[in-house]
Design a protein around this motif. Structure first.
Motif, short mmCIF file in Angstrom:
data_model
loop_
_atom_site.label_atom_id
_atom_site.label_comp_id
_atom_site.label_asym_id
_atom_site.label_seq_id
_atom_site.Cartn_x
_atom_site.Cartn_y
_atom_site.Cartn_z
N PHE A 171 -12.31 -0.49 -8.12
CA PHE A 171 -12.35 -0.33 -9.72
C PHE A 171 -13.13 -1.59 -10.32
N ASN A 205 -7.46 9.90 -5.43
CA ASN A 205 -6.25 10.11 -6.07
C ASN A 205 -6.13 11.47 -6.23
N TYR A 265 0.73 9.92 -5.83
CA TYR A 265 1.80 9.30 -6.62
C TYR A 265 2.81 10.31 -7.30
N PHE A 294 6.17 6.14 -15.64
CA PHE A 294 4.81 6.40 -15.32
C PHE A 294 4.70 7.30 -14.07
N TRP A 326 1.76 1.73 -1.13
CA TRP A 326 1.44 0.67 -2.22
C TRP A 326 2.66 0.15 -2.98
N ARG A 363 -1.98 -1.88 -17.22
CA ARG A 363 -0.54 -1.81 -17.61
C ARG A 363 -0.05 -3.27 -17.25
C1 GAL Z 1 -3.88 3.66 -8.00
C2 GAL Z 1 -4.88 2.41 -7.80
C3 GAL Z 1 -4.16 1.24 -7.37
C4 GAL Z 1 -2.84 0.85 -7.89
C5 GAL Z 1 -2.06 2.37 -7.78
C6 GAL Z 1 -0.74 1.93 -8.48
O1 GAL Z 1 -4.71 4.47 -8.92
O2 GAL Z 1 -5.95 2.67 -6.68
O3 GAL Z 1 -4.90 0.15 -7.49
O4 GAL Z 1 -2.88 0.30 -9.21
O5 GAL Z 1 -2.77 3.14 -8.70
O6 GAL Z 1 -0.82 2.10 -10.14
#
Ligand code: GAL
Length: 447
Positions: free
Chosen positions: A119, A219, A280, A312, A376, A386
């Motif tokens: 990023f 993602n 996610y 989220f 993560w 955020r």
């Molecule tokens: C992803 C990103 C990570 C982290 C994660 C949780 O999109 O690659 O750096 O921020 O989300 O929000």
């Protein structure tokens, strides 16, 4: 209760993922630092600041924690802005620092995976037009060449670009990331440059290190039509094609194919050794004819899905299985490069973890080749626009004191890593609410 264990293959990688700007602290020369200085960009005006102080050396204690709790791998990223602070300046000290981190992993018998772009960009790259300027492709390849040459004795698993799809959407469509634009043509141009840059980086790495394995981290977002109305179906499909498919499909076929732009990029075809997947959550999608800003869609979470602390993330583990099934179509080994949930109180995380790992196991049990899982994250860190409002760490972070706070999920994950599987005993101990889903009585069969 049915007793049993879902085992993962021998040699499976169990780790966590982090990213330079989110954990290192004092990264003053990159686009995100500048973004944090602008008013209104980050929730509550928060800044990365010292973050987890990895640049000051606290990676050591965090790697110790990871190793002591059964992890055998770690995914981190290196910052272009540190290694090449100006067009003709290479900072050897910064490379030494990363070398030390990778040796630190090696000493702890943990496999490193290095992300070369997560990023952030050097300010000077942004001043040249950033990813809108095709010149970035060669500049990035040069940075990759320099970095990989320095670090290749310690790593052979590389992610060229983290979430090119999020970088495109957040930077150039919804504007939450720098440079804060909202223009589909620019977004697609940026995506083409990211794809070209990946291709050049792939070649540069393989020239230096023939045994390297080079991938990308996409993602993957689940997009489900909100109803049986055909337009909802079309809207969900359009998002899926643009967001999930575009990068890996172009990298497979060498054809960049979108509704408004089609171009051949043959030089990238076949240049992926593995597919990294970040999963996610999953959205329901409705066609919304007036929502131009949102690509004529409205997205929301399934009503019955529990949500994370700030809303989220919705807990939709079946979307994870779909993610891996989708990824399998590219015919490559896969690695889960991110998966996790923001949860300072660790209320949902234990359940999220076991149900997502079970979904992953289900996919793998259908012979889908997944080599590892990186949660993560290792410790709470700076969550982009955020700020510090979201806490994704297995360990919490007290920003004032830099103290780490051990959450129950640490011990759950440690047991999973050590066992190389998810047992009914572990689920019963840490996430009893998931027992019914993972070990239903029906598994016992009847006689
Ligand atoms: C992803 C990103 C990570 C982290 C994660 C949780 O999109 O690659 O750096 O921020 O989300 O929000």
């Amino acid at each position: 209760m049915v007793k049993g264990t879902y085992y993962f293959p021998e040699g499976f990688l169990w780790g966590t993922a982090t990213a330079a700007h989110q954990v290192e602290g004092r990264s003053l020369n990159d686009t995100w630092h500048a973004w944090e200085e602008e008013e209104g960009r980050i929730l509550n005006g928060e800044k990365a600041g010292l973050a987890c102080d990895w640049w000051g050396g606290r990676w050591r204690e965090d790697f110790d924690r990871a190793q002591a709790t059964g992890q055998n791998a770690h995914r981190l990223s290196i910052a272009w802005s540190r290694i090449q602070p100006a067009p003709d300046v290479w900072d050897e000290d910064a490379l030494d620092r990363y070398r030390e981190m990778l040796m630190g992993l090696r000493d702890r018998k943990m496999t490193p995976m290095v992300t070369l772009h997560h990023f952030t960009d050097p300010i000077w790259v942004a001043e040249l037009g950033g990813w809108e300027n095709e010149a970035v492709v060669d500049l990035y390849a040069k940075f990759v060449h320099k970095s990989v040459r320095a670090l290749m004795p310690y790593c052979n698993l590389w992610v060229t670009i983290n979430e090119p799809n999020v970088f495109m959407v957040s930077g150039y469509l919804d504007g939450a990331f720098p440079p804060g634009k909202n223009d589909l043509n620019t977004a697609l141009l940026v995506m083409q440059n990211l794809i070209r840059a990946h291709g050049k980086a792939y070649d540069a790495i393989h020239d230096l290190q023939p045994q390297a394995r080079v991938g990308v981290a996409i993602n993957y977002r689940g997009f489900k039509p909100a109803s049986g109305w055909p337009f909802d179906g079309l809207a969900a499909k359009a998002l899926h094609t643009l967001f999930n498919d575009l990068f890996p499909r172009t990298t497979k076929d060498g054809v960049f194919n979108t509704i408004i732009k089609k171009e051949r990029i043959p030089e990238v075809a076949g240049k992926l050794d593995f597919l990294g997947l970040n999963y996610y959550s999953t959205d329901l999608v409705r066609f919304a004819p007036f929502a131009r800003q949102d690509m004529y869609t409205q997205r929301f979470y399934p009503e019955d899905a529990p949500q994370s602390e700030t809303g989220f993330i919705a807990h939709v583990p079946e979307g994870f299985e779909e993610c891996v099934r989708w990824g399998a179509q590219y015919g490559l080994p896969m690695i889960i490069t991110e998966n996790g949930v923001e949860d300072s109180q660790d209320d949902l995380r234990t359940r999220y973890l076991v149900e997502h790992l079970h979904a992953l196991w289900m996919a793998m049990n259908n012979n889908l080749p997944v080599e590892g899982y990186f949660h993560w994250s290792l410790v709470d860190n700076f969550e982009w626009e955020r700020g510090w409002s979201q806490r994704f760490g297995l360990w919490g972070l007290d920003l004032e004191t830099q103290a780490r706070i051990r959450r129950p999920s640490v011990d759950l994950y440690a047991e999973i890593c050590r066992l190389n599987g998810i047992s009914s005993a572990v689920v019963e101990k840490y996430a009893p609410e998931a027992l019914g889903r993972l070990f239903p009585d029906s598994l016992a069969g009847s006689d």
